[in-house]
Design an enzyme around this catalytic site. Structure first.
Site, PDB file in Angstrom:
ATOM      1  N   CYS A  90       0.864  -1.189   0.000  1.00 52.05           N
ATOM      2  CA  CYS A  90       0.000   0.000   0.000  1.00 52.05           C
ATOM      3  C   CYS A  90       0.899   1.237   0.000  1.00 52.05           C
ATOM      4  CB  CYS A  90      -0.906   0.046   1.234  1.00 52.05           C
ATOM      5  SG  CYS A  90      -1.757  -1.475   1.690  1.00 52.05           S
ATOM      6  N   CYS A  93       2.425   2.884  -3.236  1.00 51.08           N
ATOM      7  CA  CYS A  93       1.598   3.810  -4.014  1.00 51.08           C
ATOM      8  C   CYS A  93       1.108   4.997  -3.182  1.00 51.08           C
ATOM      9  CB  CYS A  93       0.396   3.075  -4.601  1.00 51.08           C
ATOM     10  SG  CYS A  93       0.853   1.802  -5.785  1.00 51.08           S
ATOM     11  N   HIS A  94       0.767   4.738  -1.920  1.00 51.88           N
ATOM     12  CA  HIS A  94       0.135   5.796  -1.116  1.00 51.88           C
ATOM     13  C   HIS A  94       1.096   6.515  -0.172  1.00 51.88           C
ATOM     14  CE1 HIS A  94      -3.978   4.975  -2.396  1.00 51.88           C
ATOM     15  NE2 HIS A  94      -3.775   3.683  -2.200  1.00 51.88           N
ATOM     16  N   CYS A 194     -34.936   2.898  19.717  1.00 50.21           N
ATOM     17  CA  CYS A 194     -33.895   2.915  20.747  1.00 50.21           C
ATOM     18  C   CYS A 194     -33.018   4.165  20.641  1.00 50.21           C
ATOM     19  CB  CYS A 194     -33.036   1.653  20.642  1.00 50.21           C
ATOM     20  SG  CYS A 194     -33.908   0.206  21.310  1.00 50.21           S
ATOM     21  N   HIS A 195     -32.484   4.443  19.436  1.00 46.06           N
ATOM     22  CA  HIS A 195     -31.393   5.424  19.342  1.00 46.06           C
ATOM     23  C   HIS A 195     -31.839   6.873  19.153  1.00 46.06           C
ATOM     24  CE1 HIS A 195     -28.417   2.332  19.641  1.00 46.06           C
ATOM     25  NE2 HIS A 195     -28.916   1.677  18.605  1.00 46.06           N
ATOM     26  N   CYS A 236     -27.630  -5.460  16.690  1.00 43.96           N
ATOM     27  CA  CYS A 236     -28.871  -4.719  16.945  1.00 43.96           C
ATOM     28  C   CYS A 236     -30.066  -5.429  16.311  1.00 43.96           C
ATOM     29  CB  CYS A 236     -28.755  -3.289  16.431  1.00 43.96           C
ATOM     30  SG  CYS A 236     -27.634  -2.274  17.427  1.00 43.96           S
TER      31      CYS A 236
HETATM   32  C1  HEC Z   1      -0.457   0.051  -7.418  1.00 48.57           C
HETATM   33  C2  HEC Z   1      -0.785   1.203  -6.601  1.00 48.57           C
HETATM   34  C3  HEC Z   1      -1.706   0.994  -5.406  1.00 48.57           C
HETATM   35  C4  HEC Z   1      -1.585   0.066  -4.399  1.00 48.57           C
HETATM   36  C5  HEC Z   1      -0.533  -1.008  -4.221  1.00 48.57           C
HETATM   37  C6  HEC Z   1      -2.659   0.348  -3.476  1.00 48.57           C
HETATM   38  N1  HEC Z   1      -3.398   1.400  -3.917  1.00 48.57           N
HETATM   39 FE1  HEC Z   1      -4.977   2.269  -2.973  1.00 48.57          FE
HETATM   40  N2  HEC Z   1      -5.308   3.463  -4.576  1.00 48.57           N
HETATM   41  C7  HEC Z   1      -4.515   3.539  -5.683  1.00 48.57           C
HETATM   42  C8  HEC Z   1      -5.106   4.454  -6.634  1.00 48.57           C
HETATM   43  C9  HEC Z   1      -4.545   4.801  -8.009  1.00 48.57           C
HETATM   44  C10 HEC Z   1      -6.284   4.947  -6.035  1.00 48.57           C
HETATM   45  C11 HEC Z   1      -7.289   5.912  -6.639  1.00 48.57           C
HETATM   46  C12 HEC Z   1      -6.786   7.297  -6.630  1.00 48.57           C
HETATM   47  C13 HEC Z   1      -6.903   7.842  -5.280  1.00 48.57           C
HETATM   48  O1  HEC Z   1      -8.040   8.124  -4.852  1.00 48.57           O
HETATM   49  O2  HEC Z   1      -5.850   8.027  -4.602  1.00 48.57           O
HETATM   50  C14 HEC Z   1      -6.357   4.322  -4.724  1.00 48.57           C
HETATM   51  C15 HEC Z   1      -7.359   4.598  -3.799  1.00 48.57           C
HETATM   52  C16 HEC Z   1      -7.373   4.097  -2.513  1.00 48.57           C
HETATM   53  C17 HEC Z   1      -8.301   4.518  -1.477  1.00 48.57           C
HETATM   54  C18 HEC Z   1      -9.390   5.585  -1.611  1.00 48.57           C
HETATM   55  C19 HEC Z   1      -8.747   6.934  -1.365  1.00 48.57           C
HETATM   56  C20 HEC Z   1      -9.715   8.086  -1.324  1.00 48.57           C
HETATM   57  O3  HEC Z   1      -9.225   9.228  -1.179  1.00 48.57           O
HETATM   58  O4  HEC Z   1     -10.933   7.907  -1.421  1.00 48.57           O
HETATM   59  C21 HEC Z   1      -7.999   3.804  -0.365  1.00 48.57           C
HETATM   60  C22 HEC Z   1      -8.700   3.875   0.985  1.00 48.57           C
HETATM   61  C23 HEC Z   1      -6.896   2.932  -0.703  1.00 48.57           C
HETATM   62  N3  HEC Z   1      -6.536   3.132  -2.003  1.00 48.57           N
HETATM   63  C24 HEC Z   1      -6.313   2.046   0.186  1.00 48.57           C
HETATM   64  C25 HEC Z   1      -5.299   1.160  -0.180  1.00 48.57           C
HETATM   65  C26 HEC Z   1      -4.780   0.134   0.721  1.00 48.57           C
HETATM   66  C27 HEC Z   1      -5.206  -0.070   2.170  1.00 48.57           C
HETATM   67  C28 HEC Z   1      -3.829  -0.548   0.023  1.00 48.57           C
HETATM   68  C29 HEC Z   1      -3.039  -1.763   0.468  1.00 48.57           C
HETATM   69  C30 HEC Z   1      -3.842  -2.880   0.983  1.00 48.57           C
HETATM   70  C31 HEC Z   1      -3.759   0.064  -1.306  1.00 48.57           C
HETATM   71  N4  HEC Z   1      -4.678   1.075  -1.382  1.00 48.57           N
HETATM   72  C32 HEC Z   1      -2.879  -0.348  -2.303  1.00 48.57           C
HETATM   73  C33 HEC Z   1      -3.342   2.833  -5.904  1.00 48.57           C
HETATM   74  C34 HEC Z   1      -2.857   1.805  -5.112  1.00 48.57           C
HETATM   75  C1  HEC Z   2     -33.665  -2.580  21.345  1.00 53.17           C
HETATM   76  C2  HEC Z   2     -32.883  -1.391  21.218  1.00 53.17           C
HETATM   77  C3  HEC Z   2     -32.043  -1.233  19.941  1.00 53.17           C
HETATM   78  C4  HEC Z   2     -32.489  -1.189  18.648  1.00 53.17           C
HETATM   79  C5  HEC Z   2     -33.910  -1.348  18.134  1.00 53.17           C
HETATM   80  C6  HEC Z   2     -31.322  -0.937  17.839  1.00 53.17           C
HETATM   81  N1  HEC Z   2     -30.213  -0.845  18.619  1.00 53.17           N
HETATM   82 FE1  HEC Z   2     -28.400  -0.176  18.051  1.00 53.17          FE
HETATM   83  N2  HEC Z   2     -27.684  -0.504  19.913  1.00 53.17           N
HETATM   84  C7  HEC Z   2     -28.430  -0.876  20.993  1.00 53.17           C
HETATM   85  C8  HEC Z   2     -27.562  -1.028  22.151  1.00 53.17           C
HETATM   86  C9  HEC Z   2     -28.002  -1.458  23.549  1.00 53.17           C
HETATM   87  C10 HEC Z   2     -26.266  -0.719  21.714  1.00 53.17           C
HETATM   88  C11 HEC Z   2     -24.966  -0.716  22.540  1.00 53.17           C
HETATM   89  C12 HEC Z   2     -24.935   0.498  23.411  1.00 53.17           C
HETATM   90  C13 HEC Z   2     -25.049   1.743  22.572  1.00 53.17           C
HETATM   91  O1  HEC Z   2     -24.041   2.222  22.047  1.00 53.17           O
HETATM   92  O2  HEC Z   2     -26.199   2.205  22.355  1.00 53.17           O
HETATM   93  C14 HEC Z   2     -26.382  -0.342  20.311  1.00 53.17           C
HETATM   94  C15 HEC Z   2     -25.325   0.102  19.535  1.00 53.17           C
HETATM   95  C16 HEC Z   2     -25.456   0.628  18.261  1.00 53.17           C
HETATM   96  C17 HEC Z   2     -24.403   1.291  17.530  1.00 53.17           C
HETATM   97  C18 HEC Z   2     -22.958   1.498  17.999  1.00 53.17           C
HETATM   98  C19 HEC Z   2     -22.785   2.792  18.766  1.00 53.17           C
HETATM   99  C20 HEC Z   2     -21.359   3.002  19.178  1.00 53.17           C
HETATM  100  O3  HEC Z   2     -21.070   4.057  19.775  1.00 53.17           O
HETATM  101  O4  HEC Z   2     -20.498   2.154  18.940  1.00 53.17           O
HETATM  102  C21 HEC Z   2     -24.932   1.657  16.313  1.00 53.17           C
HETATM  103  C22 HEC Z   2     -24.205   2.365  15.192  1.00 53.17           C
HETATM  104  C23 HEC Z   2     -26.310   1.217  16.298  1.00 53.17           C
HETATM  105  N3  HEC Z   2     -26.597   0.603  17.501  1.00 53.17           N
HETATM  106  C24 HEC Z   2     -27.178   1.362  15.230  1.00 53.17           C
HETATM  107  C25 HEC Z   2     -28.436   0.770  15.163  1.00 53.17           C
HETATM  108  C26 HEC Z   2     -29.242   0.711  13.964  1.00 53.17           C
HETATM  109  C27 HEC Z   2     -28.842   1.271  12.604  1.00 53.17           C
HETATM  110  C28 HEC Z   2     -30.389   0.047  14.310  1.00 53.17           C
HETATM  111  C29 HEC Z   2     -31.529  -0.341  13.395  1.00 53.17           C
HETATM  112  C30 HEC Z   2     -31.193  -1.346  12.388  1.00 53.17           C
HETATM  113  C31 HEC Z   2     -30.317  -0.251  15.715  1.00 53.17           C
HETATM  114  N4  HEC Z   2     -29.112   0.160  16.188  1.00 53.17           N
HETATM  115  C32 HEC Z   2     -31.338  -0.820  16.464  1.00 53.17           C
HETATM  116  C33 HEC Z   2     -29.789  -1.058  21.027  1.00 53.17           C
HETATM  117  C34 HEC Z   2     -30.617  -1.030  19.914  1.00 53.17           C
END
Ligand code: HEC
Ligand code: HEC
Length: 275
Positions: A90, A93-94, A194-195, A236
């Site tokens: 990674c 390139c980055h 809930c949230h 959830c």
């Molecule tokens: C051969 C070159 C190359 C390698 C190796 C590579 N990348 Fe990239 N990556 C790119 C290019 C080109 C883009 C698209 C242009 C950009 O947004 O930077 C990109 C885009 C990304 C993006 C989105 C960036 C944005 O701004 O939205 C992420 C996240 C990313 N790469 C993560 C990784 C990770 C993690 C690895 C290793 C596991 C990796 N890349 C390996 C070339 C590479």
């Molecule tokens: C019955 C209650 C309940 C419902 C319905 C529920 N959740 Fe949760 N959720 C929780 C509890 C409890 C936690 C753990 C404690 C907290 O961060 O709220 C949690 C945690 C989360 C977290 C992580 C928060 C953190 O800080 O890491 C996200 C994101 C989330 N819920 C999204 C959702 C979404 C999207 C839905 C609907 C698909 C959903 N929840 C439905 C109870 C609920």
């Protein structure tokens, strides 16, 4: 029969605990009129960290004690290790992730310029892994996927979440929002029940937070390991006995975009710790 009975017992137990929560829900839900009306105003957004305890806050604040840092270290190794057909890392390139990846995770999910698909940060990393690096994509929720995500997302620590819902992202946003407000599962509850209506209240050992996504991936004490946002969302869904959608599914991606829009301005915390 035993299994069915156990399940309905468990459901009854959760049902009883949720009764207090559900009773507190006003008859008319504060369901926003326009799709971009914010139920929780921007100045009242709170990270889930605010609803954990002292112990969890102390763990997250100390990089030497924070267990999530083990995944960050593993992610840094992956960043610097050559892989794929051309033997590039990674970093080849980055360059230094501290500058090239700063603020990147805060912009995701986003529409990918090349594929025109909505990608979250995991999917974007994998697109670069397979498309640019020409190495096998990381398996969803694998240790390597969590590690490289933790490393990339950590470069957005302190950066405010800010996603675009313009253009092609808009339909994903609308679907994610509809998903969020739809009641589901045997508990017949929406995410908002809930949230948005009951944050700050206790549910078993936990305090319900606003359900914000600015902290992922998280080290969750209950899991004793790291997990993605989608893993948390599945927990959830399980809680209300609804259909468990797979990690990376289109529905979870759409709701992830809605959550990120809803969290606008909250600062990145990865790798975070939660109960
Ligand atoms: C051969 C070159 C190359 C390698 C190796 C590579 N990348 Fe990239 N990556 C790119 C290019 C080109 C883009 C698209 C242009 C950009 O947004 O930077 C990109 C885009 C990304 C993006 C989105 C960036 C944005 O701004 O939205 C992420 C996240 C990313 N790469 C993560 C990784 C990770 C993690 C690895 C290793 C596991 C990796 N890349 C390996 C070339 C590479
Ligand atoms: C019955 C209650 C309940 C419902 C319905 C529920 N959740 Fe949760 N959720 C929780 C509890 C409890 C936690 C753990 C404690 C907290 O961060 O709220 C949690 C945690 C989360 C977290 C992580 C928060 C953190 O800080 O890491 C996200 C994101 C989330 N819920 C999204 C959702 C979404 C999207 C839905 C609907 C698909 C959903 N929840 C439905 C109870 C609920």
């Amino acid at each position: 029969m035993a299994r069915g009975a156990a399940v309905s017992l468990a459901v009854a137990r959760i049902g009883a605990a949720l009764l207090a929560v559900a009773c507190a829900v006003p008859a008319t839900l504060a369901y926003a009129q326009s799709s971009t009306t914010r139920v929780i105003p921007l100045d009242q957004l709170k990270s889930g960290l605010a609803y954990t305890g002292e112990d969890v806050r102390a763990l997250q604040a100390d990089d030497f004690a924070n267990p999530g840092m083990l995944w960050v270290e593993r992610g840094e190794k992956i960043w610097n290790t050559p892989a794929g057909a051309d033997g590039k890392s990674c970093a080849s390139c980055h360059g230094d992730a501290k500058s090239s990846m700063k603020g990147v995770a805060a912009r995701y999910p986003a529409i990918d310029a090349k594929s025109k698909q909505l990608l979250n940060i995991e999917a974007r990393i994998n697109a670069s892994r397979s498309g640019d690096q020409k190495a096998p994509a990381f398996a969803p929720e694998s240790e390597d996927m969590l590690a490289i995500t933790a490393y990339v997302n950590m470069q957005s620590r302190g950066v405010p979440v800010g996603v675009s819902i313009d253009g092609a992202a808009r339909e994903h946003f609308e679907r994610g929002r509809a998903f969020y407000y739809t009641r589901r599962g045997q508990m017949n509850m929406s995410c908002a029940t809930c949230h948005e209506q009951n944050f700050g209240k206790r549910l078993f050992a936990e305090t319900i937070s606003q359900g914000q996504p600015n902290d992922f991936p998280i080290y969750r004490l209950e899991w004793q390991t790291m997990g993605s946002l989608h893993r948390r969302l599945r927990a959830c869904l399980y809680g209300v006995r609804a259909e468990l959608l797979p990690v990376g599914s289109p529905e979870l991606l759409d709701v992830e975009l809605f959550l990120a829009w809803r969290a606008q301005g909250l600062k990145g915390e990865a790798p975070a710790v939660r109960r």
